[in-house]
Design an enzyme around this catalytic site. Structure first.
Site, PDB file in Angstrom:
ATOM      1  N   CYS A  55       0.847  -1.084   0.127  1.00  0.00           N
ATOM      2  CA  CYS A  55       0.064   0.044  -0.022  1.00  0.00           C
ATOM      3  C   CYS A  55       1.061   1.262   0.075  1.00  0.00           C
ATOM      4  O   CYS A  55       1.973   0.918   0.078  1.00  0.00           O
ATOM      5  CB  CYS A  55      -0.936  -0.029   1.263  1.00  0.00           C
ATOM      6  SG  CYS A  55      -0.275   0.211   2.733  1.00  0.00           S
TER       7      CYS A  55
ATOM      8  N   CYS B  49      -2.135   1.427  -4.045  1.00  0.00           N
ATOM      9  CA  CYS B  49      -0.778   2.055  -4.567  1.00  0.00           C
ATOM     10  C   CYS B  49      -0.753   2.342  -5.836  1.00  0.00           C
ATOM     11  O   CYS B  49       0.145   2.717  -6.515  1.00  0.00           O
ATOM     12  CB  CYS B  49       0.437   1.166  -4.234  1.00  0.00           C
ATOM     13  SG  CYS B  49       0.663  -0.463  -5.371  1.00  0.00           S
TER      14      CYS B  49
ATOM     15  N   CYS C  58       3.359   0.258  -8.157  1.00  0.00           N
ATOM     16  CA  CYS C  58       3.838  -1.135  -7.958  1.00  0.00           C
ATOM     17  C   CYS C  58       4.491  -1.488  -9.223  1.00  0.00           C
ATOM     18  O   CYS C  58       3.688  -1.684 -10.340  1.00  0.00           O
ATOM     19  CB  CYS C  58       2.650  -1.952  -7.563  1.00  0.00           C
ATOM     20  SG  CYS C  58       3.326  -3.572  -6.954  1.00  0.00           S
TER      21      CYS C  58
END
Length: 137
Positions: free
Chosen positions: A12, A86, A90
């Site tokens: 996150c 996120c 990522c």
């Protein structure tokens, strides 16, 4: 997936709430049958104290955990990457299993608001373990 135990990475933004709670649940329920990591695209200074309190209510201590920065290596070494808000931060590697869990962010919330997030994470972690063929202990 490797013949060894599955490796799961929870991601996150701040690595201070959702991903830390998920790592706590997976560590508790998966035990030594799964490798657990968590990280954040913009890690906070410390784990959210309300998340720590919510997990302590169910006997899981995440107080000593420290938010970690997300690295490409952490993603590369994982079999399953679970993202929780996120966004595009990522890294994506072909052949990895990605799941995106839409969960409320516990940041700035009180304990009454964080408890249902904690419980939803447990339900999702149990389903993840089943999908990996790992018995929840």
């Amino acid at each position: 997936m490797s013949d060894e135990k599955p490796q799961v990475l929870f991601v996150c933004v701040h690595n201070a709430g959702r991903s830390q709670m998920a790592a706590g649940w997976l560590t508790r329920l998966g035990g030594d049958r799964v490798e657990v990591r968590s990280a954040g695209s913009e890690p906070a200074d410390r784990v959210n104290p309300v998340a720590v309190q919510a997990m302590a209510e169910v006997g899981i201590d995440i107080a000593a955990e420290q938010p970690e920065v997300l690295t490409s290596d952490a993603v590369r070494e994982s079999d399953v990457v679970v993202t929780m808000g996120c966004g595009d931060a990522c890294p994506f590697f072909p052949g990895k299993r990605y799941e995106d869990w839409a969960l409320d962010d516990p940041a700035g919330q009180d304990l009454d608001a964080v408890r249902p997030i904690r419980d939803e994470i447990r339900t999702r972690v149990e389903a993840l373990l089943r999908s990996l063929g790992v018995d929840a202990g």
